[in-house]
Design an enzyme around this catalytic site. Sequence first.
Site, PDB file in Angstrom:
ATOM      1  CG  ASP A   1      23.103 -13.199  -2.706  1.00 54.29           C
ATOM      2  OD1 ASP A   1      22.869 -14.424  -2.670  1.00 54.29           O
ATOM      3  OD2 ASP A   1      23.435 -12.597  -3.739  1.00 54.29           O
TER       4      ASP A   1
ATOM      5  CD  GLU B   1       9.492   5.458  -0.330  1.00 55.59           C
ATOM      6  OE1 GLU B   1       8.531   5.264  -1.096  1.00 55.59           O
ATOM      7  OE2 GLU B   1       9.323   5.848   0.852  1.00 55.59           O
TER       8      GLU B   1
ATOM      9  CG  LEU C   1      -1.966  -1.157   1.191  1.00 54.84           C
ATOM     10  CD1 LEU C   1      -2.809  -1.143   2.458  1.00 54.84           C
ATOM     11  CD2 LEU C   1      -2.846  -1.104  -0.052  1.00 54.84           C
ATOM     12  CB  CYS C   2       4.436   1.774  -0.244  1.00 56.14           C
ATOM     13  SG  CYS C   2       5.660   3.036   0.028  1.00 56.14           S
ATOM     14  CG  HIS C   3       0.929   6.765  -2.029  1.00 51.71           C
ATOM     15  ND1 HIS C   3       0.616   6.611  -0.702  1.00 51.71           N
ATOM     16  CD2 HIS C   3      -0.237   7.059  -2.652  1.00 51.71           C
ATOM     17  CE1 HIS C   3      -0.672   6.815  -0.532  1.00 51.71           C
ATOM     18  NE2 HIS C   3      -1.218   7.077  -1.700  1.00 51.71           N
TER      19      HIS C   3
END
Length: 172
Positions: free
Chosen positions: A132, A118, A81-83
């Site tokens: 990784d 972000e 639901l992040c813009h």
Amino acid sequence: MTAEGGGTPELTHFRDGLPRMVDVTSKASTARTATAEGWVRLPDEARAALVAGTNPKGDPLTVARLAGLAGSKRTADLITLCHPIPVTGADVTLTLEEAGVRIVATVRTTAPTGVEMEALTAVTVAALNVYDMLKAASKAVEITGVRLLSKTGGKSGDYHAAGRPVPVDMDG
């Protein structure tokens, strides 16, 4: 916020029991900044490979920095639901410290909504890339301590985490 006529909190991301993206159309675009941090705990063999430059996959910190920058720009693809917002600037630093690798990301925008997600995504994606890159040296690499350090701008005002960033306890 409360619903009119009662003390029940109003859910901003749900309406009539269904998830929704909050409408920010009427909100003014303002300058906003957010800074987050996280830690990657390194077992001795992973630290040794990093310090000696003998990691078979190459330089984990350079790869992770680039991944964190890219992650900051792809947050809306990952957080439901992040813009999607224009990231106007981002910095990701990775520092080898006694407690492990400290990752700090600062993200900037001029938009009607903030950039906390972000910054947090940049840190998390960078941490995943450190894992990784170093998993060949040790599967016991651990990601921990991801948190928002500060944010500026927007209706809710500024936020600064209490105290100084604390490195993870390598023994706990």
